[in-house]
Design a protein around this motif. Structure first.
Motif, PDB file in Angstrom:
ATOM      1  N   ILE A 175       0.822  -1.167  -0.016  1.00 15.65           N
ATOM      2  CA  ILE A 175       0.048  -0.045   0.062  1.00 15.65           C
ATOM      3  C   ILE A 175       1.037   1.299   0.054  1.00 15.65           C
ATOM      4  O   ILE A 175       0.698   2.298  -0.778  1.00 15.65           O
ATOM      5  CB  ILE A 175      -1.086   0.148   1.163  1.00 15.65           C
ATOM      6  CG1 ILE A 175      -1.932  -1.285   1.002  1.00 15.65           C
ATOM      7  CG2 ILE A 175      -1.613   1.273   1.343  1.00 15.65           C
ATOM      8  CD1 ILE A 175      -2.691  -1.233   2.258  1.00 15.65           C
ATOM      9  N   ARG A 176       1.854   1.299   1.042  1.00 19.83           N
ATOM     10  CA  ARG A 176       2.804   2.314   0.849  1.00 19.83           C
ATOM     11  C   ARG A 176       3.166   2.650  -0.416  1.00 19.83           C
ATOM     12  O   ARG A 176       3.567   3.702  -0.986  1.00 19.83           O
ATOM     13  CB  ARG A 176       3.703   2.097   1.967  1.00 19.83           C
ATOM     14  CG  ARG A 176       5.075   3.217   1.886  1.00 19.83           C
ATOM     15  CD  ARG A 176       4.331   4.611   2.122  1.00 19.83           C
ATOM     16  NE  ARG A 176       3.957   4.984   3.470  1.00 19.83           N
ATOM     17  CZ  ARG A 176       3.651   6.108   3.906  1.00 19.83           C
ATOM     18  NH1 ARG A 176       3.349   7.085   3.017  1.00 19.83           N
ATOM     19  NH2 ARG A 176       3.329   6.505   4.931  1.00 19.83           N
ATOM     20  N   GLU A 177       3.971   1.608  -0.953  1.00 17.46           N
ATOM     21  CA  GLU A 177       4.470   1.747  -2.468  1.00 17.46           C
ATOM     22  C   GLU A 177       3.534   2.400  -3.463  1.00 17.46           C
ATOM     23  O   GLU A 177       3.866   3.249  -4.146  1.00 17.46           O
ATOM     24  CB  GLU A 177       5.063   0.424  -2.899  1.00 17.46           C
ATOM     25  CG  GLU A 177       5.704   0.618  -4.282  1.00 17.46           C
ATOM     26  CD  GLU A 177       6.391  -0.643  -4.601  1.00 17.46           C
ATOM     27  OE1 GLU A 177       6.915  -0.824  -5.827  1.00 17.46           O
ATOM     28  OE2 GLU A 177       6.098  -1.861  -4.082  1.00 17.46           O
ATOM     29  N   ALA A 178       2.353   2.122  -3.173  1.00 18.82           N
ATOM     30  CA  ALA A 178       1.297   2.333  -4.224  1.00 18.82           C
ATOM     31  C   ALA A 178       0.875   3.952  -4.165  1.00 18.82           C
ATOM     32  O   ALA A 178       0.641   4.671  -4.888  1.00 18.82           O
ATOM     33  CB  ALA A 178       0.069   1.629  -4.122  1.00 18.82           C
ATOM     34  N   ILE A 179       0.759   4.311  -2.786  1.00 16.86           N
ATOM     35  CA  ILE A 179       0.462   5.807  -2.519  1.00 16.86           C
ATOM     36  C   ILE A 179       1.563   6.789  -2.518  1.00 16.86           C
ATOM     37  O   ILE A 179       1.392   7.779  -2.700  1.00 16.86           O
ATOM     38  CB  ILE A 179      -0.442   5.783  -1.136  1.00 16.86           C
ATOM     39  CG1 ILE A 179       0.800   5.498  -0.095  1.00 16.86           C
ATOM     40  CG2 ILE A 179      -1.565   4.924  -1.154  1.00 16.86           C
ATOM     41  CD1 ILE A 179      -0.054   5.743   1.239  1.00 16.86           C
ATOM     42  N   ALA A 183       2.465  10.450   0.462  1.00 13.95           N
ATOM     43  CA  ALA A 183       0.838  10.760   1.398  1.00 13.95           C
ATOM     44  C   ALA A 183       1.075  10.214   2.741  1.00 13.95           C
ATOM     45  O   ALA A 183       2.032   9.714   3.165  1.00 13.95           O
ATOM     46  CB  ALA A 183       0.335   9.366   0.479  1.00 13.95           C
ATOM     47  N   TYR A 184      -0.065  10.642   3.230  1.00 12.14           N
ATOM     48  CA  TYR A 184       0.017  10.400   4.994  1.00 12.14           C
ATOM     49  C   TYR A 184      -1.098   9.007   5.034  1.00 12.14           C
ATOM     50  O   TYR A 184      -2.029   8.911   4.500  1.00 12.14           O
ATOM     51  CB  TYR A 184      -0.768  11.649   5.592  1.00 12.14           C
ATOM     52  CG  TYR A 184      -0.160  11.484   6.899  1.00 12.14           C
ATOM     53  CD1 TYR A 184       0.567  12.238   7.496  1.00 12.14           C
ATOM     54  CD2 TYR A 184      -1.171  11.168   7.889  1.00 12.14           C
ATOM     55  CE1 TYR A 184       1.296  12.400   8.857  1.00 12.14           C
ATOM     56  CE2 TYR A 184      -0.880  11.118   9.285  1.00 12.14           C
ATOM     57  CZ  TYR A 184       0.332  11.631   9.632  1.00 12.14           C
ATOM     58  OH  TYR A 184       0.418  11.947  10.743  1.00 12.14           O
ATOM     59  N   LEU A 185      -0.352   8.273   5.924  1.00 12.79           N
ATOM     60  CA  LEU A 185      -0.861   6.819   6.252  1.00 12.79           C
ATOM     61  C   LEU A 185      -1.265   6.748   7.779  1.00 12.79           C
ATOM     62  O   LEU A 185      -0.566   6.575   8.572  1.00 12.79           O
ATOM     63  CB  LEU A 185      -0.005   5.613   5.701  1.00 12.79           C
ATOM     64  CG  LEU A 185      -0.533   4.074   5.546  1.00 12.79           C
ATOM     65  CD1 LEU A 185      -1.787   4.358   4.753  1.00 12.79           C
ATOM     66  CD2 LEU A 185       0.623   3.436   5.115  1.00 12.79           C
ATOM     67  N   LEU A 186      -2.512   6.422   7.766  1.00 13.15           N
ATOM     68  CA  LEU A 186      -3.095   6.255   9.317  1.00 13.15           C
ATOM     69  C   LEU A 186      -3.514   5.042   9.338  1.00 13.15           C
ATOM     70  O   LEU A 186      -4.262   4.536   8.508  1.00 13.15           O
ATOM     71  CB  LEU A 186      -4.157   7.308   9.409  1.00 13.15           C
ATOM     72  CG  LEU A 186      -5.179   7.223  10.852  1.00 13.15           C
ATOM     73  CD1 LEU A 186      -4.222   7.236  12.160  1.00 13.15           C
ATOM     74  CD2 LEU A 186      -6.208   8.176  10.815  1.00 13.15           C
ATOM     75  N   GLY A 187      -3.274   4.134  10.344  1.00 16.45           N
ATOM     76  CA  GLY A 187      -3.443   2.735  10.381  1.00 16.45           C
ATOM     77  C   GLY A 187      -4.582   2.704  11.822  1.00 16.45           C
ATOM     78  O   GLY A 187      -4.845   3.664  12.538  1.00 16.45           O
ATOM     79  N   CYS A 188      -5.525   1.889  11.519  1.00 13.69           N
ATOM     80  CA  CYS A 188      -6.542   1.511  12.648  1.00 13.69           C
ATOM     81  C   CYS A 188      -6.917   0.021  12.779  1.00 13.69           C
ATOM     82  O   CYS A 188      -6.842  -0.660  11.674  1.00 13.69           O
ATOM     83  CB  CYS A 188      -7.600   2.146  12.380  1.00 13.69           C
ATOM     84  SG  CYS A 188      -8.867   2.282  13.657  1.00 13.69           S
ATOM     85  N   GLY A 189      -7.129  -0.372  13.967  1.00 14.55           N
ATOM     86  CA  GLY A 189      -7.508  -1.781  14.184  1.00 14.55           C
ATOM     87  C   GLY A 189      -6.439  -2.684  13.593  1.00 14.55           C
ATOM     88  O   GLY A 189      -6.482  -3.834  13.258  1.00 14.55           O
ATOM     89  N   LEU A 209       5.800   1.349  10.029  1.00 19.57           N
ATOM     90  CA  LEU A 209       5.155   1.463   8.690  1.00 19.57           C
ATOM     91  C   LEU A 209       4.098   2.558   8.641  1.00 19.57           C
ATOM     92  O   LEU A 209       3.740   2.947   7.308  1.00 19.57           O
ATOM     93  CB  LEU A 209       4.226   0.061   8.674  1.00 19.57           C
ATOM     94  CG  LEU A 209       5.063  -1.223   8.809  1.00 19.57           C
ATOM     95  CD1 LEU A 209       3.921  -2.464   8.582  1.00 19.57           C
ATOM     96  CD2 LEU A 209       6.152  -1.588   7.565  1.00 19.57           C
ATOM     97  N   PHE A 210       3.956   3.254   9.630  1.00 16.52           N
ATOM     98  CA  PHE A 210       2.841   4.100   9.483  1.00 16.52           C
ATOM     99  C   PHE A 210       3.219   5.596   9.952  1.00 16.52           C
ATOM    100  O   PHE A 210       3.977   5.866  10.848  1.00 16.52           O
ATOM    101  CB  PHE A 210       1.423   3.809  10.609  1.00 16.52           C
ATOM    102  CG  PHE A 210       0.882   2.892  10.032  1.00 16.52           C
ATOM    103  CD1 PHE A 210      -0.228   2.650   9.070  1.00 16.52           C
ATOM    104  CD2 PHE A 210       1.221   1.410  10.327  1.00 16.52           C
ATOM    105  CE1 PHE A 210      -0.753   1.538   8.509  1.00 16.52           C
ATOM    106  CE2 PHE A 210       0.612   0.152   9.825  1.00 16.52           C
ATOM    107  CZ  PHE A 210      -0.378   0.330   8.839  1.00 16.52           C
ATOM    108  N   ASP A 211       2.526   6.617   9.456  1.00 19.14           N
ATOM    109  CA  ASP A 211       2.737   8.080  10.261  1.00 19.14           C
ATOM    110  C   ASP A 211       1.939   8.375  11.150  1.00 19.14           C
ATOM    111  O   ASP A 211       2.280   8.904  11.945  1.00 19.14           O
ATOM    112  CB  ASP A 211       2.174   8.971   8.867  1.00 19.14           C
ATOM    113  CG  ASP A 211       3.090   9.058   7.763  1.00 19.14           C
ATOM    114  OD1 ASP A 211       4.129   9.183   7.652  1.00 19.14           O
ATOM    115  OD2 ASP A 211       2.216   8.669   6.652  1.00 19.14           O
ATOM    116  N   ALA A 212       0.854   7.712  11.390  1.00 19.99           N
ATOM    117  CA  ALA A 212      -0.091   7.760  12.514  1.00 19.99           C
ATOM    118  C   ALA A 212      -0.749   6.616  12.824  1.00 19.99           C
ATOM    119  O   ALA A 212      -1.147   5.830  11.856  1.00 19.99           O
ATOM    120  CB  ALA A 212      -1.077   8.989  12.371  1.00 19.99           C
TER     121      ALA A 212
END
Length: 443
Positions: free
Chosen positions: A314-318, A322-328, A337-340
Motif C-alpha cells: 500500500i505504501r509503495e502504491a500511494i 502521502a499520509y498513512l493512518l492505521g487503525c484496528g 510502517l505508519f505516519d499515525a
C-alpha cells in the motif's frame, strides 16, 4: 501450533500497591494499567475476540497477559520491570503474570528481554526509543465523516461540510471521506449510489485549498462483493479448505484478501494507485487485524510477514509523500510502517460500551487505552486518540474534548459542522489550531 509458556522471572510484590500494564494485540484491544485486585478487560463474546483481541488466544482466569509487552511495578519501591518482545515486527510473544502469596511469576511463549525503569510509562517509552524508529512527521488536521453520518454518508454531505469549514473558519487540512462511498468491502473503486464521482469530490476539496482523504479496510472482503464472487482464489483459506473468518460486521461474515497472491496484490496496488491519481493523499486504512490472521496463503509465509508485506504494498502504491493512518492494526507488528496510528477503541457519542466490553465503542474505553498507550506517541507514530465530537448531542463532550486535547496527537473533527453550537465551534477551532507536540509549532 502455539509455543509453550516458559518462566522468565519470579519476584516479590506488594499486593496492595503493585500495578501491571497489559499491552493489547491491536488498536482496539484494551491496554493499560491494573491493580492486582482488578479484573482485566476480556472479550465478552467470540466475535469480539476475533475482531478486537488477539484471535485464538484465551487468557486463564486470574492471569494478566500482554501481547509482546507486559510491565510490572512491584509497588515496594523497587524498579519497574518490563518484559518485551526481542524482535516485535517478526514475533510477538504473549507474556503472562500471576501472583501467589506475594510472589509474581512471569512467563512467555517466545523470546523476551527484560527492561527496568522508574515507572510504567517511562520504561515503555525507553523500550520504544530503543526500536530506533524515525520520528514521525506532524499530522495534518482532519475532518472525518464517520461519527455523524456513518455508512449513510452522501456526496452532498461532504459538500455541505466543505462549505461550512469556510463559513466557520476552521483550520482543517484534510477532508476524509469514510466508509459508505464504496459499493462493498473489497469493491473499493465501485461507488455506492450515494456518490457520483470520487475524483470529482477530490477536485472540489482541493479547489478549496484542502487535501482529500479516504478510508478503506484493505484486507477485508464482503462475501457479497464482486471481488469475492469473481476471485475466490484471492482469499485466505483455513486449513480445512474453507475461508479464514475475519469476524462478523456490517451484517456479514467477513473474509480476508490474500495479498501474497500476485493477482490480489496487483488489484490492491491498482486500487491505491487509482485513489492517489484521483487526488487523494491521506489514507486511513482500517480493520487491519485481518491481514495478520492465520490461514493458508498463496505464499508459504507467516501471518505477520504477510501483514507487513501488505502494508508495504500500500505504501509503495500511494508514495512516501502521502499520509498513512492505521487503525484496528496489530500494533507491535506495525512498527515503522505508519505516519499515525489509532491507539484505542472507537469513541462514541456515549461513554459506556455495550456489554461493558472495553474493546467496543465508547468514550470510557477510548480514554482508558489511549492513556495507557501515550508512550507510543512521537516514538512509533503520531497517536490517534480518535475524533473530537463537539455537537450538543454528545454525552460529556467537554470531558471527551479534554482527553483528545491532552494526547497531543492527531486532531480530527467528526461532526456535521452546521450542527455545532457556540461551544462546539470554539472548541473545534481551538483543538484544530493547537500546538503540535512533535514539532512545537502552532498549526
Amino acid at each position: 501450533m502455539p509455543h509453550p509458556f516458559t518462566s522468565v522471572a519470579s519476584l516479590p510484590v506488594d499486593p496492595a500497591n503493585a500495578r501491571i500494564h497489559e499491552e493489547g494485540w491491536q488498536s482496539w484491544s484494551p491496554s493499560g494499567s491494573y491493580a492486582l485486585g482488578d479484573r482485566p478487560y476480556r472479550p465478552t463474546n467470540d466475535n469480539w475476540a476475533t475482531v478486537c483481541y488477539r484471535p485464538g488466544v484465551t487468557v486463564p482466569d486470574g492471569t494478566f497477559q500482554g501481547e509482546g509487552l507486559l510491565a510490572l511495578d512491584p509497588g515496594d519501591g523497587s524498579a519497574v520491570r518490563l518484559w518485551a518482545a526481542v524482535d516485535p515486527t517478526a514475533e510477538v510473544p504473549s507474556v503472562r503474570l500471576t501472583v501467589t502469596d506475594g510472589v509474581a511469576e512471569v512467563s512467555a511463549d517466545g523470546p523476551v528481554k527484560e527492561w527496568t525503569g522508574t515507572d510504567i510509562q517511562s520504561v515503555l517509552a525507553d523500550w520504544a526509543c530503543a526500536q530506533q524508529v524515525p520520528a514521525p512527521r506532524p499530522a495534518p488536521t482532519v475532518w472525518c465523516s464517520w461519527y455523524e453520518y456513518f455508512t449513510n454518508v452522501t456526496e452532498d454531505d461532504i459538500h455541505e461540510n466543505l462549505r461550512a469549514m469556510d463559513t466557520l473558519d476552521l483550520p482543517i487540512d484534510v477532508v476524509q471521506i469514510d466508509d459508505g462511498y464504496q459499493s462493498a468491502l473489497g469493491d473499493w473503486l465501485t461507488l455506492s449510489g450515494r456518490f457520483r464521482s470520487r475524483a470529482g469530490i477530490a477536485d472540489a476539496i482541493r479547489a478549496r485549498g484542502r487535501r482529500a482523504g479516504i478510508w478503506t479496510a484493505p484486507f477485508l472482503v464482503d462475501p457479497a462483493s464482486d471481488l469475492a464472487t469473481e476471485h475466490a482464489d484471492w482469499l485466505v483459506r483455513d486449513p480445512a479448505g474453507g475461508f479464514t473468518h475475519a469476524g462478523r460486521n456490517w451484517g456479514h461474515d467477513l473474509r480476508v484478501l490474500d495479498t501474497t497472491h500476485p493477482e490480489a496484490a496487483a488489484y490492491l496496488t491498482d486500487v491505491f494507485r487509482t485513489l492517489r491519481s484521483e487526488g487523494y493523499d491521506y489514507f486511513k486504512v482500517d480493520f487491519l487485524y485481518a491481514g495478520a490472521l492465520d490461514g493458508v496463503r498463496h505464499k508459504d509465509i507467516d501471518a505477520l510477514t504477510a501483514y507487513r508485506e501488505g502494508i508495504e504494498l500500500i505504501r509503495e502504491a500511494i508514495g512516501e509523500d502521502a499520509y498513512l493512518l492505521g487503525c484496528g492494526a496489530p500494533l507491535l507488528a506495525s512498527i515503522g510502517l505508519f505516519d499515525a496510528m489509532r491507539v484505542s477503541p472507537d469513541t462514541a457519542p456515549h461513554r459506556r460500551p455495550e456489554a461493558d466490553d472495553y474493546s467496543q465503542p465508547g468514550q470510557d474505553p477510548a480514554e482508558f487505552t489511549g492513556v495507557g498507550r501515550q508512550w507510543q506517541h512521537g516514538r512509533f507514530w503520531v497517536n490517534d486518540p480518535d475524533c473530537l465530537m463537539a455537537r450538543p448531542a454528545v454525552e460529556t463532550r467537554e470531558r471527551w474534548a479534554a482527553h483528545v486535547e491532552a494526547t497531543g496527537g492527531l486532531m480530527a473533527s467528526s461532526d456535521r459542522l452546521l450542527s455545532l453550537d457556540e461551544w462546539g465551534v470554539t472548541t473545534t477551532r481551538r483543538l484544530l489550531s493547537g500546538v503540535d507536540e512533535l514539532s512545537g509549532a502552532t498549526e
